[in-house]
Design a protein around this motif. Structure first.
Motif, short mmCIF file in Angstrom:
data_model
loop_
_atom_site.label_atom_id
_atom_site.label_comp_id
_atom_site.label_asym_id
_atom_site.label_seq_id
_atom_site.Cartn_x
_atom_site.Cartn_y
_atom_site.Cartn_z
N ASP A 1 -36.67 71.95 54.06
CA ASP A 1 -35.40 72.39 54.79
C ASP A 1 -35.76 72.07 56.12
OD1 ASP A 1 -33.12 73.85 55.23
OD2 ASP A 1 -34.22 75.57 55.21
N ILE A 2 -34.64 72.00 56.69
CA ILE A 2 -34.61 71.69 58.27
C ILE A 2 -34.84 72.96 59.04
CG2 ILE A 2 -33.36 70.90 60.30
CD1 ILE A 2 -31.94 68.90 58.60
N ASN A 3 -33.96 73.98 58.71
CA ASN A 3 -34.07 75.35 59.36
C ASN A 3 -35.25 76.22 58.72
OD1 ASN A 3 -31.69 74.82 61.04
ND2 ASN A 3 -30.53 75.43 59.46
N LEU A 4 -36.30 76.10 59.55
CA LEU A 4 -37.56 76.95 59.08
C LEU A 4 -38.18 77.52 60.34
CD1 LEU A 4 -39.68 74.00 57.29
CD2 LEU A 4 -38.40 75.62 56.25
N PRO A 5 -39.02 78.94 59.90
CA PRO A 5 -39.64 79.81 60.88
C PRO A 5 -40.87 78.84 61.81
CG PRO A 5 -39.59 80.64 58.77
CD PRO A 5 -39.50 79.18 58.68
N TYR A 6 -40.69 79.12 63.04
CA TYR A 6 -41.69 78.41 64.17
C TYR A 6 -41.11 76.94 64.48
CZ TYR A 6 -44.08 82.07 62.10
OH TYR A 6 -44.44 83.72 61.40
N TYR A 7 -41.46 75.96 63.45
CA TYR A 7 -40.97 74.70 63.83
C TYR A 7 -39.94 74.11 62.73
CZ TYR A 7 -45.07 74.97 66.84
OH TYR A 7 -45.90 75.48 67.49
N ASP A 8 -39.09 73.17 62.99
CA ASP A 8 -38.02 72.76 62.16
C ASP A 8 -38.75 71.67 61.24
OD1 ASP A 8 -38.15 70.26 63.78
OD2 ASP A 8 -36.09 70.86 64.35
N GLY A 9 -37.82 71.32 60.31
CA GLY A 9 -38.19 70.43 59.25
C GLY A 9 -38.38 69.01 59.84
N PHE A 10 -37.63 68.75 60.87
CA PHE A 10 -37.92 67.42 61.55
C PHE A 10 -39.45 67.21 61.98
CE2 PHE A 10 -33.26 67.89 62.62
CZ PHE A 10 -32.86 67.00 61.39
N TYR A 11 -39.63 68.23 62.63
CA TYR A 11 -41.32 68.32 63.13
C TYR A 11 -42.28 68.02 62.18
CZ TYR A 11 -45.47 70.65 65.09
OH TYR A 11 -46.90 70.63 65.32
N TRP A 12 -41.87 69.05 60.95
CA TRP A 12 -43.09 69.04 59.84
C TRP A 12 -43.05 67.66 59.37
CZ3 TRP A 12 -46.96 71.89 60.48
CH2 TRP A 12 -46.72 73.33 61.12
N CYS A 13 -41.73 67.13 59.08
CA CYS A 13 -41.99 65.54 58.61
C CYS A 13 -42.52 64.49 59.37
CB CYS A 13 -40.31 65.18 58.43
SG CYS A 13 -40.24 63.81 57.37
N ARG A 14 -42.40 64.67 60.72
CA ARG A 14 -43.29 64.00 61.73
C ARG A 14 -44.72 64.01 61.47
NH1 ARG A 14 -39.30 65.63 65.45
NH2 ARG A 14 -41.14 66.68 66.67
#
Length: 238
Positions: free
Chosen positions: A52-65
């Motif tokens: 998902d994109i809208n996540l707690p703390y950091y968004d999905g774009f950040y985690w994919c990177r």
């Protein structure tokens, strides 16, 4: 059986995805600690991630990177964001596909199967090596034929690299002797079965040089499994 990791903070959507995937015999895990997604991905080494994109703390774009710094695991974004720029950002940050909510589960399954075929199945390029594989702090540099653990690094032969790559890509799962033979030799019909055992022994020796013992487990009559969990050791080295 493919292992799918669901990174979704909406309980209803997460449970719906997990339940549906279980019906098709997928091995499903879900993230519950959204502060330590990186560690979860490294520990589970999934074959596919639904993010998902809208996540707690950091968004999905950040985690994919972040995931792309250590893994090429396919990532499918599943999100309520329908804007074209969001889709562009998903791809630019390392995503493989994009599904908008609300979604139909048949569409989700079709996209999952399509990505899995491209990555691991009939449409995949089995000859293209992954640059680096990291599992629980252990780094295999495929192109360099080196493996590193806690600052110690050792060189591997070509076959040792392929063997360890296969085991790490199927972390904590049994890889059959037939699969390993096929990966190591184009035609293994006349390859002495003892040749594989010798190669496994050599990899174990290299791992011991950097401080890893008993990680490659023998499952008699089945194959080998790589795991760093002490509680899962005990089948012995052969």
């Amino acid at each position: 059986m493919y292992r799918v990791l669901i990174i979704e903070d909406d309980d209803k959507i997460r449970d719906l995805l997990a339940s549906y995937l279980h019906k098709y015999d997928f091995n499903v895990s879900v993230v519950e600690d959204f502060r330590h997604i990186k560690e979860t991905v490294q520990q589970l080494s999934p074959d596919l991630i639904l993010l998902d994109i809208n996540l707690p703390y950091y968004d999905g774009f950040y985690w994919c990177r972040i995931i792309r710094t250590f893994s090429l695991v396919p990532v499918i974004f599943i999100t309520a964001r329908v804007g074209e720029m969001d889709q562009v950002l998903a791809i630019e940050n390392g995503g493989d596909d994009y599904i908008t909510k609300p979604f139909h589960m048949d569409v989700v399954m079709a996209k999952i199967n399509s990505v899995l075929r491209r990555t691991y199945g009939e449409y995949s390029d089995h000859q293209q090596p992954r640059h680096m594989i990291q599992v629980q702090g252990l780094c295999l540099y495929v192109d360099k034929h080196q493996v590193e653990w806690k600052g110690k690094r050792v060189d591997l032969t070509h076959n040792e690299t392929i063997l360890l790559q296969m085991l790490l890509e199927h972390y904590d799962r049994i890889v059959s002797r037939e699969a390993l033979l096929s990966a190591l030799w184009d035609d293994h019909t006349f390859v002495d079965d003892n040749t594989l055992t010798v190669n496994v022994t050599r990899v174990r020796k290299k791992l011991r040089e950097i401080g890893i013992k008993e990680a490659i487990q023998t499952h008699r009559g089945k194959g080998y499994r790589f795991a760093l969990h002490p509680e899962k050791r005990g089948e012995g080295d052969v």
